[in-house]
Scaffold this active site. Structure first.
Site, PDB file in Angstrom:
ATOM      1  N   TYR A  76      16.958 -29.553 -41.662  1.00 65.81           N
ATOM      2  CA  TYR A  76      17.547 -30.901 -41.596  1.00 65.81           C
ATOM      3  C   TYR A  76      18.664 -30.934 -40.551  1.00 65.81           C
ATOM      4  O   TYR A  76      18.749 -31.856 -39.734  1.00 65.81           O
ATOM      5  CB  TYR A  76      18.078 -31.250 -42.987  1.00 65.81           C
ATOM      6  CG  TYR A  76      18.832 -32.559 -43.099  1.00 65.81           C
ATOM      7  CD1 TYR A  76      18.157 -33.780 -43.153  1.00 65.81           C
ATOM      8  CD2 TYR A  76      20.226 -32.576 -43.176  1.00 65.81           C
ATOM      9  CE1 TYR A  76      18.856 -34.979 -43.286  1.00 65.81           C
ATOM     10  CE2 TYR A  76      20.927 -33.764 -43.307  1.00 65.81           C
ATOM     11  CZ  TYR A  76      20.240 -34.967 -43.358  1.00 65.81           C
ATOM     12  OH  TYR A  76      20.941 -36.152 -43.494  1.00 65.81           O
ATOM     13  N   SER A  84      23.988 -37.332 -38.829  1.00 65.24           N
ATOM     14  CA  SER A  84      24.691 -36.773 -39.993  1.00 65.24           C
ATOM     15  C   SER A  84      25.738 -35.792 -39.480  1.00 65.24           C
ATOM     16  O   SER A  84      25.574 -35.238 -38.373  1.00 65.24           O
ATOM     17  CB  SER A  84      23.696 -36.018 -40.883  1.00 65.24           C
ATOM     18  OG  SER A  84      24.388 -35.231 -41.832  1.00 65.24           O
ATOM     19  N   LYS A  90      18.943 -33.203 -37.210  1.00 64.83           N
ATOM     20  CA  LYS A  90      20.029 -34.166 -36.965  1.00 64.83           C
ATOM     21  C   LYS A  90      20.713 -33.884 -35.627  1.00 64.83           C
ATOM     22  O   LYS A  90      21.174 -34.794 -34.946  1.00 64.83           O
ATOM     23  CB  LYS A  90      21.021 -34.151 -38.132  1.00 64.83           C
ATOM     24  CG  LYS A  90      20.437 -34.756 -39.422  1.00 64.83           C
ATOM     25  CD  LYS A  90      20.175 -36.254 -39.248  1.00 64.83           C
ATOM     26  CE  LYS A  90      19.577 -36.923 -40.466  1.00 64.83           C
ATOM     27  NZ  LYS A  90      19.424 -38.369 -40.347  1.00 64.83           N
TER      28      LYS A  90
HETATM   29  N1  LIG Z   1      23.686 -39.882 -48.249  1.00 62.68           N
HETATM   30  C1  LIG Z   1      24.357 -39.054 -47.498  1.00 62.68           C
HETATM   31  O1  LIG Z   1      25.271 -38.346 -47.976  1.00 62.68           O
HETATM   32  C2  LIG Z   1      24.047 -38.942 -46.033  1.00 62.68           C
HETATM   33  C3  LIG Z   1      24.895 -38.154 -45.227  1.00 62.68           C
HETATM   34  C4  LIG Z   1      24.639 -38.048 -43.879  1.00 62.68           C
HETATM   35  C5  LIG Z   1      23.566 -38.712 -43.323  1.00 62.68           C
HETATM   36  N2  LIG Z   1      22.753 -39.454 -44.111  1.00 62.68           N
HETATM   37  C6  LIG Z   1      21.627 -40.111 -43.456  1.00 62.68           C
HETATM   38  O2  LIG Z   1      21.629 -41.488 -43.789  1.00 62.68           O
HETATM   39  C7  LIG Z   1      20.294 -41.998 -43.741  1.00 62.68           C
HETATM   40  C8  LIG Z   1      19.991 -42.781 -45.014  1.00 62.68           C
HETATM   41  O3  LIG Z   1      20.146 -41.931 -46.116  1.00 62.68           O
HETATM   42  P1  LIG Z   1      20.478 -42.483 -47.576  1.00 62.68           P
HETATM   43  O4  LIG Z   1      21.430 -41.528 -48.140  1.00 62.68           O
HETATM   44  O5  LIG Z   1      20.791 -43.913 -47.541  1.00 62.68           O
HETATM   45  O6  LIG Z   1      19.048 -42.237 -48.273  1.00 62.68           O
HETATM   46  P2  LIG Z   1      18.322 -42.948 -49.520  1.00 62.68           P
HETATM   47  O7  LIG Z   1      19.291 -43.714 -50.346  1.00 62.68           O
HETATM   48  O8  LIG Z   1      17.491 -41.900 -50.155  1.00 62.68           O
HETATM   49  O9  LIG Z   1      17.351 -44.005 -48.797  1.00 62.68           O
HETATM   50  C9  LIG Z   1      16.325 -43.549 -47.961  1.00 62.68           C
HETATM   51  C10 LIG Z   1      15.509 -44.746 -47.500  1.00 62.68           C
HETATM   52  O10 LIG Z   1      14.532 -44.304 -46.563  1.00 62.68           O
HETATM   53  C11 LIG Z   1      13.214 -44.696 -47.015  1.00 62.68           C
HETATM   54  N3  LIG Z   1      12.307 -43.663 -46.498  1.00 62.68           N
HETATM   55  C12 LIG Z   1      12.251 -42.343 -46.815  1.00 62.68           C
HETATM   56  N4  LIG Z   1      11.311 -41.715 -46.072  1.00 62.68           N
HETATM   57  C13 LIG Z   1      10.778 -42.665 -45.249  1.00 62.68           C
HETATM   58  C14 LIG Z   1       9.785 -42.656 -44.233  1.00 62.68           C
HETATM   59  N5  LIG Z   1       9.121 -41.538 -43.910  1.00 62.68           N
HETATM   60  N6  LIG Z   1       9.489 -43.826 -43.614  1.00 62.68           N
HETATM   61  C15 LIG Z   1      10.137 -44.963 -43.921  1.00 62.68           C
HETATM   62  N7  LIG Z   1      11.093 -45.036 -44.858  1.00 62.68           N
HETATM   63  C16 LIG Z   1      11.404 -43.901 -45.513  1.00 62.68           C
HETATM   64  C17 LIG Z   1      13.351 -44.837 -48.531  1.00 62.68           C
HETATM   65  O11 LIG Z   1      12.434 -45.746 -49.132  1.00 62.68           O
HETATM   66  P3  LIG Z   1      10.915 -45.356 -49.555  1.00 62.68           P
HETATM   67  O12 LIG Z   1      11.029 -44.277 -50.591  1.00 62.68           O
HETATM   68  O13 LIG Z   1      10.319 -46.632 -50.077  1.00 62.68           O
HETATM   69  O14 LIG Z   1      10.249 -44.906 -48.312  1.00 62.68           O
HETATM   70  C18 LIG Z   1      14.758 -45.441 -48.605  1.00 62.68           C
HETATM   71  O15 LIG Z   1      14.723 -46.813 -48.287  1.00 62.68           O
HETATM   72  C19 LIG Z   1      19.400 -40.777 -43.490  1.00 62.68           C
HETATM   73  O16 LIG Z   1      19.130 -40.714 -42.114  1.00 62.68           O
HETATM   74  C20 LIG Z   1      20.269 -39.608 -43.902  1.00 62.68           C
HETATM   75  O17 LIG Z   1      19.924 -38.425 -43.215  1.00 62.68           O
HETATM   76  C21 LIG Z   1      22.963 -39.582 -45.446  1.00 62.68           C
END
Ligand SMILES: NC(=O)c1ccc[n+]([C@@H]2O[C@H](COP(=O)([O-])OP(=O)(O)OC[C@H]3O[C@@H](n4cnc5c(N)ncnc54)[C@H](OP(=O)(O)O)[C@@H]3O)[C@@H](O)[C@H]2O)c1
Length: 255
Positions: free
Chosen positions: A160, A147, A164
């Site tokens: 967090y 991130s 990261k």
């Molecule tokens: N969105 C942003 O703005 C952003 C920015 C920078 C980085 N990121 C990074 O991008 C990645 C994905 O984020 P996202 O925004 O796509 O999140 P999201 O839409 O909330 O999706 C998270 C996914 O992870 C699963 N999950 C959560 N905890 C888990 C665990 N302990 N074991 C296995 N699966 C798990 C969830 O499904 P279940 O609930 O079924 O487990 C879901 O499939 C993360 O690493 C996040 O830090 C996101």
């Protein structure tokens, strides 16, 4: 374009039931790969695998697996090998953030949870996948979703951000260790992406406005906009790229 082809490749993507992970998994399948996708809850992950298989028969399996639990991550890798006989690409994407507030207000349980999933969990998959790739003897690709918070501190997201930053250093350390095995290890640092994970930020008009004001692109990303860089890092196009961190943030960290 054949350099970007994933024909016949097998990829694991964690946290693929929605958001960035789902987009990456679908992008891989479109590029020719078979995917083993996971999330904690069967009711979330199995329908995504079914919907991929409806369009591309027998190219996906959905596996409920909590990435913070080492045994579940090891079985994820074993299931992938059982079903598709190999692993070429592993994407660590599932992360958590149960603490929003000043670091001084954080509790041990929050540190444990975040490090269990975001740091140790990423390592468990790196380890199990790399050992399998070494056994296969044909190299491989590991991609860690970090991130921008790993490069500059996220507001009220201290633990967090520390986790990261750890992912970025894990990526670099493994890149050195696995270079001789022709396994490339890289990180992607997304900026703000419209997913449920970041909803509290983009759903709040004053936070959203301050993000947009600082972003040269003038908007936040859609999950699909993370696919391009991931395809590069998963394909032979990136065979001389390792230990790198790619910012995909619309220029947010430039200003
Ligand atoms: N969105 C942003 O703005 C952003 C920015 C920078 C980085 N990121 C990074 O991008 C990645 C994905 O984020 P996202 O925004 O796509 O999140 P999201 O839409 O909330 O999706 C998270 C996914 O992870 C699963 N999950 C959560 N905890 C888990 C665990 N302990 N074991 C296995 N699966 C798990 C969830 O499904 P279940 O609930 O079924 O487990 C879901 O499939 C993360 O690493 C996040 O830090 C996101």
């Amino acid at each position: 374009m054949s350099k970007y082809d994933l024909d016949g490749k097998v990829a694991i993507v964690t946290g693929a039931s929605r958001g960035i992970g789902e987009a990456i998994a679908r992008g891989f399948v479109e590029a020719g790969a078979s995917v083993v996708i996971s999330s904690r809850k069967p009711e979330n992950i199995l329908p995504v695998a079914d919907s991929i298989n409806d369009q591309y028969p027998d190219r996906a399996i959905g596996v409920p697996a909590h990435t913070g639990r080492r045994v579940e991550t090891i079985s994820l890798v074993e299931l992938a090998v059982e079903k598709f006989e190999r692993i070429d690409i592993a994407v660590n994407n599932a992360s958590t953030n149960p603490h929003f507030g000043p670091l001084l207000s954080s509790e041990e349980s929050q540190w444990d949870k975040i490090f269990e999933v975001n740091v140790k969990g990423y390592f468990w998959l790196c380890q199990a996948a790399a050992l399998q790739m070494i056994k296969q003897g044909q190299g491989g690709k590991i991609i860690n979703i970090a991130s921008i918070a790993g490069v500059e501190p996220g507001f009220m997201m201290g633990i967090y951000s520390v986790s990261k930053a750890a992912i970025i250093m894990l990526t670099k350390s493994l890149a050195i260790e696995l270079g001789k095995d022709n396994i490339q290890v890289n990180a992607i640092a997304p900026g703000f992406v419209r997913t449920s994970f970041s909803k509290a930020l983009w759903d709040n008009p004053s936070i959203y406005d301050s993000i947009i004001r600082r972003t040269p692109a003038g908007r936040i990303a859609k999950p699909e906009e993370i696919i391009g860089i991931t395809l590069y890092l998963a394909s032979s196009a990136s065979d001389f790229t390792t230990g790198a961190v790619y910012m995909v943030d619309g220029g947010y960290t430039l200003s």
